[in-house]
Design a protein around this motif. Sequence first.
Motif, PDB file in Angstrom:
ATOM      1  N   GLY A 125      75.906  47.463 140.642  1.00  0.00           N
ATOM      2  CA  GLY A 125      74.234  46.500 141.254  1.00  0.00           C
ATOM      3  C   GLY A 125      73.841  46.233 142.106  1.00  0.00           C
ATOM      4  O   GLY A 125      72.873  45.801 143.183  1.00  0.00           O
ATOM      5  N   GLU A 218      77.860  41.158 137.821  1.00  0.00           N
ATOM      6  CA  GLU A 218      76.735  42.028 137.648  1.00  0.00           C
ATOM      7  C   GLU A 218      75.669  41.614 137.967  1.00  0.00           C
ATOM      8  O   GLU A 218      74.852  40.065 137.963  1.00  0.00           O
ATOM      9  CB  GLU A 218      76.537  42.381 136.156  1.00  0.00           C
ATOM     10  N   ILE A 219      74.848  42.655 139.312  1.00  0.00           N
ATOM     11  CA  ILE A 219      73.320  42.865 139.278  1.00  0.00           C
ATOM     12  C   ILE A 219      72.931  43.324 138.619  1.00  0.00           C
ATOM     13  O   ILE A 219      73.067  44.635 139.215  1.00  0.00           O
ATOM     14  CB  ILE A 219      73.091  42.335 141.485  1.00  0.00           C
ATOM     15  N   LEU A 220      71.777  43.608 138.057  1.00  0.00           N
ATOM     16  CA  LEU A 220      70.907  43.482 136.929  1.00  0.00           C
ATOM     17  C   LEU A 220      69.672  44.102 137.788  1.00  0.00           C
ATOM     18  O   LEU A 220      69.610  43.872 138.537  1.00  0.00           O
ATOM     19  CB  LEU A 220      69.888  42.874 135.674  1.00  0.00           C
ATOM     20  N   GLU A 221      69.508  45.516 137.276  1.00  0.00           N
ATOM     21  CA  GLU A 221      67.875  45.789 138.255  1.00  0.00           C
ATOM     22  C   GLU A 221      67.798  46.813 137.212  1.00  0.00           C
ATOM     23  O   GLU A 221      67.579  47.476 136.195  1.00  0.00           O
ATOM     24  CB  GLU A 221      68.948  46.993 139.565  1.00  0.00           C
ATOM     25  N   THR A 222      66.441  47.401 137.700  1.00  0.00           N
ATOM     26  CA  THR A 222      65.384  48.347 137.283  1.00  0.00           C
ATOM     27  C   THR A 222      65.101  49.180 138.304  1.00  0.00           C
ATOM     28  O   THR A 222      64.035  48.796 139.169  1.00  0.00           O
ATOM     29  CB  THR A 222      64.140  46.945 136.130  1.00  0.00           C
ATOM     30  N   SER A 227      66.481  42.876 138.953  1.00  0.00           N
ATOM     31  CA  SER A 227      66.027  42.132 138.223  1.00  0.00           C
ATOM     32  C   SER A 227      66.416  40.314 137.883  1.00  0.00           C
ATOM     33  O   SER A 227      65.830  39.602 136.554  1.00  0.00           O
ATOM     34  CB  SER A 227      65.544  43.691 136.678  1.00  0.00           C
ATOM     35  N   VAL A 229      70.428  38.943 137.743  1.00  0.00           N
ATOM     36  CA  VAL A 229      71.961  38.616 137.534  1.00  0.00           C
ATOM     37  C   VAL A 229      72.498  38.270 136.134  1.00  0.00           C
ATOM     38  O   VAL A 229      72.294  37.770 135.147  1.00  0.00           O
ATOM     39  CB  VAL A 229      72.585  37.911 138.128  1.00  0.00           C
ATOM     40  N   ARG A 230      74.269  38.721 135.631  1.00  0.00           N
ATOM     41  CA  ARG A 230      75.063  38.373 134.679  1.00  0.00           C
ATOM     42  C   ARG A 230      75.945  37.781 135.321  1.00  0.00           C
ATOM     43  O   ARG A 230      76.924  38.066 136.266  1.00  0.00           O
ATOM     44  CB  ARG A 230      75.821  39.946 133.787  1.00  0.00           C
ATOM     45  N   GLU A 236      72.379  36.250 131.226  1.00  0.00           N
ATOM     46  CA  GLU A 236      71.496  36.356 131.727  1.00  0.00           C
ATOM     47  C   GLU A 236      70.564  35.791 132.542  1.00  0.00           C
ATOM     48  O   GLU A 236      70.199  34.958 131.788  1.00  0.00           O
ATOM     49  CB  GLU A 236      71.064  38.067 131.205  1.00  0.00           C
ATOM     50  N   LYS A 238      67.069  35.872 135.177  1.00  0.00           N
ATOM     51  CA  LYS A 238      66.292  36.441 135.723  1.00  0.00           C
ATOM     52  C   LYS A 238      66.056  36.341 137.114  1.00  0.00           C
ATOM     53  O   LYS A 238      66.361  34.800 137.948  1.00  0.00           O
ATOM     54  CB  LYS A 238      64.431  36.401 135.077  1.00  0.00           C
TER      55      LYS A 238
END
Length: 453
Positions: A125, A218-222, A227, A229-230, A236, A238
Amino acid sequence: MSEKIIIIGGTAAGLSAASKAKRVNPDLEIQVFEKTGYISYGACGLPYFVGDMIREPEELVSLTVEQMTNKRGVPAFTHHEAVKIDRSRKMVTVVNLDNGQEQEHPYDKLVIATGARPIRPQIPGIGAEGVYYLRTVEDGIRLKAVVKAEGKKKAIIAGGGFIGLEVAEEMALSGLEVHIYEKLPRLLPFLDEGFSEAVLETLKERGVQVHLGMGIEEILETDGKVSGVRSSDGAEEKADLVLMSIGVTPSSELAQEAGLELGLKGAIVVNDEMQTSDPCIYACGDCVQMKNRITGGPAYVPLGTTANKQGRIAGDNIAGGHETFKGVLGSMVTKVFDLYIGATGLSVLQAEEAGFEPAVSVVTKGDRASYYPGSRDNRICLIFDRKTGRLLGAQGIGSESIAGRINVFATAITCGMTVAEINELDLVYAPPVAPVYDPILIAASQAMKKVKP
């Protein structure tokens, strides 16, 4: 014919070199190539630009391209990236990033001042929209746009170093919900542990949430946008944006490809005159390996003050001089909301690694006369050699006056002073600015008790 000088990099070190060389020898034919859109800007002001304390990007700029070219006689070109150094032919290949055209430029002497770049961790991410860095003016413009956009936003900052803390302050003051993720167990670990705790408490009091011992895995994405990070514990969080601020690494790829010697952290090795392993090529600023002024060993401390000094020395020497750079102490200062933090010299761990027998003394003393309104505590930590009393390092937190007091300690270290000699300094006194016994003197006198020859 006049000598041709090419300077790669148009910020602190590069322009200092160009300006000094032109003053010493006006006949030099100097060209500066800078790959970004700005030259001569104060990168240390970027956090405050993001927070809108500094309104326009041009306020960060000391010299424009036009001023450098027309007033100082040094043509400077932005959006021009040097991509190859041919040492055998003494040629630099430069690409015009606006039109893609490539051109070779000959040199008699070359200065590499390519600086450093933010560390970009290889995590899932990392390329998502909404991941930011803060190194150039363009970085600041992009980050400021999202910080100042309407709507409640949540920001995550990876890294609790000086830049991360400064941006956290500015984002919090701008109304964002701010989270700092620091992989280490405490903030600013080179500081005395109590000082690190004071910084943490200041952040918490102002609503900044700090996650210690937590890296971002990890960088969370949508749909390609950030969106959340983990973190390393699997949790997680937001987020609307992520600022990566986990340090910098020397931009030394050009030097490496040209076969120049590299050293600590991949920084370019230079001698005291800022010459590289090729006597026709000099290097200065955040791309070079430095020398610790206390130990004499290699160091890498990327700071604007050092870059400017090294640039002036390189510029003098390419014009025929023989100036030398004496080394760094790593003197630094910042503020986190109303808490000022400063340090110079070695930490306890660094002193031990250098073979000293360090002792530590910590004192707390008001920065003005006790009866004068507005006095605030200064907490000062001295690191010194137990056998000789020689001052090796100093740290301080407290009021705005911390900066001046750390400067005194930096001077003392440079002069090789002992804590006993510091205790004899004839310092100024007036109730609005200092108590009769300045915190500097109190710290030195307490440290003297621990010296055991």
